[in-house]
Design a protein around this motif. Structure first.
Motif, PDB file in Angstrom:
ATOM      1  N   LYS A  30      46.034  42.230  31.725  1.00 52.51           N
ATOM      2  CA  LYS A  30      44.582  42.352  31.872  1.00 52.51           C
ATOM      3  C   LYS A  30      43.868  41.649  30.717  1.00 52.51           C
ATOM      4  O   LYS A  30      42.873  40.952  30.918  1.00 52.51           O
ATOM      5  N   TYR A  31      44.394  41.803  29.499  1.00 54.46           N
ATOM      6  CA  TYR A  31      43.821  41.156  28.321  1.00 54.46           C
ATOM      7  C   TYR A  31      43.834  39.638  28.481  1.00 54.46           C
ATOM      8  O   TYR A  31      42.818  38.967  28.258  1.00 54.46           O
ATOM      9  N   PHE A  32      44.983  39.074  28.877  1.00 55.62           N
ATOM     10  CA  PHE A  32      45.085  37.627  29.010  1.00 55.62           C
ATOM     11  C   PHE A  32      44.312  37.113  30.227  1.00 55.62           C
ATOM     12  O   PHE A  32      43.775  36.004  30.189  1.00 55.62           O
ATOM     13  N   LEU A  35      40.882  36.881  28.883  1.00 56.25           N
ATOM     14  CA  LEU A  35      40.792  35.808  27.896  1.00 56.25           C
ATOM     15  C   LEU A  35      40.677  34.438  28.562  1.00 56.25           C
ATOM     16  O   LEU A  35      39.883  33.601  28.135  1.00 56.25           O
ATOM     17  N   CYS A  36      41.444  34.202  29.623  1.00 59.18           N
ATOM     18  CA  CYS A  36      41.403  32.895  30.295  1.00 59.18           C
ATOM     19  C   CYS A  36      40.455  32.903  31.492  1.00 59.18           C
ATOM     20  O   CYS A  36      40.313  31.886  32.165  1.00 59.18           O
ATOM     21  N   LEU A  43      48.246  30.191  36.034  1.00 60.75           N
ATOM     22  CA  LEU A  43      48.425  29.136  35.034  1.00 60.75           C
ATOM     23  C   LEU A  43      49.889  28.870  34.715  1.00 60.75           C
ATOM     24  O   LEU A  43      50.211  27.869  34.080  1.00 60.75           O
ATOM     25  N   LEU A  44      50.764  29.754  35.131  1.00 59.82           N
ATOM     26  CA  LEU A  44      52.192  29.627  34.827  1.00 59.82           C
ATOM     27  C   LEU A  44      52.928  29.111  36.059  1.00 59.82           C
ATOM     28  O   LEU A  44      52.906  29.737  37.109  1.00 59.82           O
ATOM     29  N   PRO A  45      53.588  27.953  35.939  1.00 61.45           N
ATOM     30  CA  PRO A  45      54.236  27.353  37.102  1.00 61.45           C
ATOM     31  C   PRO A  45      55.296  28.261  37.733  1.00 61.45           C
ATOM     32  O   PRO A  45      56.117  28.845  37.028  1.00 61.45           O
ATOM     33  N   ASN A  46      55.231  28.396  39.036  1.00 61.59           N
ATOM     34  CA  ASN A  46      56.240  29.081  39.850  1.00 61.59           C
ATOM     35  C   ASN A  46      56.376  30.585  39.605  1.00 61.59           C
ATOM     36  O   ASN A  46      57.319  31.193  40.092  1.00 61.59           O
TER      37      ASN A  46
END
Length: 56
Positions: A30-32, A35-36, A43-46
């Protein structure tokens, strides 16, 4: 694989710290996400493709 792990957890229970660990993990997510300003998994592939989407 996930179904097997869930079955084992249901039959044998979970260690006491597991729920707290899951809550901490979800809190970090939740924090990240905040943040983004999006779902961090996008944002993280696959990540989605290699995970059980129903558990995310």
């Amino acid at each position: 694989m996930e179904k097997m792990l869930i079955d084992v957890a249901l039959r044998h229970g979970l260690p006491d710290f597991t729920i707290d660990k899951w809550k901490a993990f979800l809190g970090l997510k939740k924090y990240f996400d905040k943040l983004c300003d999006c779902d961090i998994y996008t944002l993280l592939p696959n990540v989605i493709e290699n995970s059980c989407e129903s558990l995310l």
